[in-house]
Each structure stands twice: as C-alpha cells, then as structure tokens.
Design an enzyme around this catalytic site. Structure first.
Site, PDB file in Angstrom:
ATOM      1  N   ALA A 110       0.829  -1.211   0.000  1.00  0.00           N
ATOM      2  CA  ALA A 110       0.000   0.000   0.000  1.00  0.00           C
ATOM      3  C   ALA A 110       0.860   1.256   0.000  1.00  0.00           C
ATOM      4  O   ALA A 110       0.536   2.255  -0.653  1.00  0.00           O
ATOM      5  CB  ALA A 110      -0.932  -0.023   1.199  1.00  0.00           C
ATOM      6  N   ARG A 111       1.970   1.209   0.717  1.00  0.00           N
ATOM      7  CA  ARG A 111       2.862   2.379   0.756  1.00  0.00           C
ATOM      8  C   ARG A 111       3.409   2.688  -0.631  1.00  0.00           C
ATOM      9  O   ARG A 111       3.612   3.844  -0.985  1.00  0.00           O
ATOM     10  CB  ARG A 111       4.055   2.092   1.683  1.00  0.00           C
ATOM     11  N   GLU A 113      -0.033   4.348   7.183  1.00  0.00           N
ATOM     12  CA  GLU A 113       0.942   3.474   6.479  1.00  0.00           C
ATOM     13  C   GLU A 113       2.364   3.770   6.940  1.00  0.00           C
ATOM     14  O   GLU A 113       3.303   3.767   6.139  1.00  0.00           O
ATOM     15  CB  GLU A 113       0.866   3.676   4.958  1.00  0.00           C
TER      16      GLU A 113
END
Ligand SMILES: Cc1cc2nc3c(=O)[nH]c(=O)nc-3n(C[C@H](O)[C@H](O)[C@H](O)COP(=O)(O)OP(=O)(O)OC[C@H]3O[C@@H](n4cnc5c(N)ncnc54)[C@H](O)[C@@H]3O)c2cc1C
Length: 387
Positions: free
Chosen positions: A245-246, A366
């Site tokens: 996701a990062r 995140e």
C-alpha cells in the site's frame, strides 16, 4: 507554457500501454470524481459503494494482482492509477489502496484457495468492500503490542478486541483483522455482519473527509477455522501488505501535488495584482519552479521504485524512502500552493486546502514519517532506534 509534470518529458519514460492506462484513470477521475468531490468532502459523505463499482469496472481494485478477476497490471501502471486517483482526492485513492493493496493482497498472498475464490472476484468488481484492521486505540506505530486476540473454542476461534482508524470500515462487508493467538500474530477474514461485531464511524475528521473511517469492536466473535489466513504467520505478514500500500502512496501523493501545482499555475496566470499577473512576479516563479523540481524528482523516484517492483527487486526500506520523500514534498507543495492563492487558497472552491488536509492523514498512515526515518536509519546504521 509547459505542463508541470511534462517539464522533463517524464512521460516519455512510460510505455504506450502505461500511458493509455493512466489516461483512462484520469478520464474516470475527471468524469466521476472532480465534479462531486468538493461536495463529498464538505458533507463528509462520499458514495463509496457506487464509486467502488465504477473503479471495479475499470479494473482498478487489486489491479496489480493476478487471477481471481484482477487486472494483473504492472507495478508502474498500478502506481500511475494511484497518481491519477489522488489527483482527484486522497480519499478515493485510499479506497483503492485499502481494497486492493491491503485487504485483497492479504487474501491473495496468505489466504486459502477457498478464501480467494470466495472473496477476490467480488472485491475486484467492487461488489464487496474490504478493510484492514491493524491499528488499535493503544497501538499505532507499534503494532507488535496489539491486544486483539483470538482463542480456540473447539475448531472455532473467538475474536475479541478493538481496531481503530480503519479505512472503509463503515462501508465494508469484510475485514482482514490481525490478532494475537497462542503461536503469535495471524490474520482472519471477518465478515462484518457476524454477531458480536460493532462498527462505529469516526466523525469529526478534518482530513480525508471523502473517505469512510471507522472503529471495529469484536466481542467474542465466533469464526470458523476456515476464517484464518493460513499463510499469515507473524507481524511480517501485515507489514508486507503495508509495503504494497505504501508503494501506491509514493505515486498517489504526487497526484495531489500535481493537482495543487496545476491549480496554482492557472490561478497565478489569471489573477492580477499591482497591474500584472501574479505568475509574472519573480517570487511567484521561484515558488513554482521549486515545486516543479520536487514534483519531477518525486516522479523519477516513484518510477524507479516501480521498475524495481516490476523486476521483483523492490525492498521495504526503498518504499520507505519513497513514502517519506513524496508525501513530505507533496504536503510542502500543497502548503506553498495555498499561499499563491491568497484567501482563495483556503476556499473549498479550489482543491488545494482539501489536498493539504488529506495529505496530513497520508503523512501519518501506512507508517508515519518518523517511522520511515527510523526504517531508513536502521538500514544505514545497522542499529534499531525504534524502542
Ligand atoms: C484517516 C486515517 C486512516 C487510517 N486507516 C487505517 C487502516 O485502514 N487500517 C489501519 O490498521 N490503520 C489505519 N490508520 C491508522 C494509522 O496507520 C496510524 O494512525 C499510524 O500508524 C500512527 O499510529 P498512531 O496514530 O497511533 O500514532 P502513534 O503511534 O501514537 O504516534 C504519534 C507520534 O509519535 C511518533 N512516534 C511513534 N513511535 C515513535 C518512535 N519510536 N520514535 C519517534 N517517534 C515515534 C509518530 O511518528 C507520531 O508522530 C489510519 C489513520 C488515519 C488518520
């Protein structure tokens, strides 16, 4: 006059397919997000379920995953989609990141064949929305301290605990929940309609207002053995999802920054003070030039990480470099663009304050900037400074 992102002709580094994919996402954002997003933001209500189905039609949910109805695009193409979505709003990109890179990725990577078949095609189509519960009220940057636990009851599990700040939770059908069991940390796929689950929407947010955020409370929720993600062992499992996701955020933040810079260039060309356009003043041009530099550098960084990902070589600390730099610089760009619009910079008539406020969340979730500094510091020195 040159487009801010085209100053260095960086799109020439993309393939024709990558450019076409990015263009299709940009069109979706222009048609379905831009005309409405200011109102969604002001009301704190976005039509997330409808939006998810539209995003699903274009293959944007779990776009970088393969099989099970997922589009299987390259990491670079996935990153470009994040950029275009976040040029609309960070909340829309968050919906896609949480659905694809957190909830779907966890099932795709660690789930049983049965879990994949059951959930992934519907999630890819936007018919089922997922969320990802790692953070707890007392454990954010340090998820290893989590207190959510699952204990055996015959073949079943009983899940108890609270997860906080969970994107998509108020609109989700399922949650991937990380919990402590006797052997360590593992993950469960939890349908949110199960008895014992309470979903509380988090209100009063000054950021990411076009995204639904919630608290999830589990009170002895009974789950079958088949709810456990069989491949998820230890904290490295959720951390690997966060790396996915990062990576999307590395690109996404550039979208918010690009939208701010384009708005500021257009505004300062048209607004006159002291008898000439603001864009004609040297101090304005110094700001615009410096912001364009950071945007180009951030794009090169994102593209480099994307090419590494497509070669199967991307390392978590490299993603930390990208997230730390690109979100920090995007926020600085948003704040500087805000100054260039004067009083109009704080108005919802323009997207800049919305992007700036959104990026405050993006800076924190995140992994905060400080956490990414510590990840990079550990890599450079061999010493952990986390605790
Ligand atoms: C809008 C939004 C959506 C979110 N969505 C999700 C989601 O879908 N799923 C999910 O699981 N979580 C989600 N989160 C939670 C997010 O991941 C956490 O907020 C984040 O990890 C930070 O945790 P915290 O807020 O508890 O801050 P804390 O961990 O309490 O940190 C507070 C401050 O202390 C600093 N700090 C902490 N430890 C150290 C240290 N060792 N050294 C130096 N400084 C330190 C931090 O960098 C930060 O500046 C979301 C958050 C927001 C705001």
């Amino acid at each position: 006059m040159t487009d801010a992102i085209e100053l260095l002709a960086l799109e020439s580094l993309l393939s024709a397919e990558e450019r076409a994919f990015a263009d299709s996402v940009r069109r979706l954002v222009d048609d379905q997000v831009r005309p409405h997003v200011a109102e969604w933001y002001e009301s704190g209500r976005a039509p997330v379920r409808e939006l998810a189905r539209e995003l699903g039609k274009l293959g944007l949910l779990g776009a970088h995953l393969t099989g099970y109805g997922c589009a299987g695009v390259s990491a670079v193409a996935y990153g470009l989609s994040c950029l275009e979505l976040e040029a609309g709003d960070s909340g829309v990109r968050s919906l896609v990141s949480v659905q694809g890179s957190l909830a779907m990725f966890a099932i795709w990577k660690f789930g049983s064949e049965e879990q994949k078949q059951h959930w992934l095609p519907r999630m890819a189509a936007g018919e089922a929305i997922g969320c990802f519960g790692l953070t707890e009220p007392d454990h954010g940057s340090d998820p290893a301290g989590m207190t959510t636990r699952a204990v055996r009851d015959g073949d079943d599990w009983l899940l108890t605990g609270t997860k906080m700040w969970i994107t998509n939770a108020p609109v989700a059908e399922l949650a991937v929940i990380w919990a402590r069991v006797e052997q360590g940390i593992t993950g469960f796929v939890v349908p949110l309609a199960e008895p014992g689950v309470t979903v509380n929407e988090i209100g009063n947010k000054m950021s990411l207002r076009a995204s639904a955020t919630g608290e999830l409370v589990f009170d002895n929720v009974r789950l079958p053995a088949s709810a456990q993600l069989p491949g998820a062992r230890g904290l490295k499992a959720p951390l690997s999802c966060l790396t996915e996701a990062r990576y999307g955020i590395v690109w996404g933040a550039l979208g918010a920054a690009r939208d701010c810079l384009e708005t500021a260039i257009s505004y300062t060309r048209n607004r006159e003070q002291f008898g000439r356009p603001l864009a004609g003043f040297q101090l304005t041009q110094a700001k615009l030039a410096d912001m364009a530099l950071e945007l180009q550098k951030g794009y090169l960084l994102a593209l480099h990480l994307g090419r590494l990902a497509d070669a199967g070589q991307l390392q978590p600390e490299q993603v930390s470099v990208g997230k730390l730099n690109n979100v920090r610089e995007a926020l600085a760009i948003a704040r500087t663009c805000r100054t260039l619009l004067g009083a109009n910079g704080i108005s919802g008539e323009y997207p800049i304050m919305r992007h700036a406020n959104n990026l405050e969340s993006v800076l924190t979730y995140e992994g905060t900037s400080e956490v990414h500094q510590l990840v990079i510091g550990q890599k450079l020195t061999g010493l952990s400074a986390f605790a």
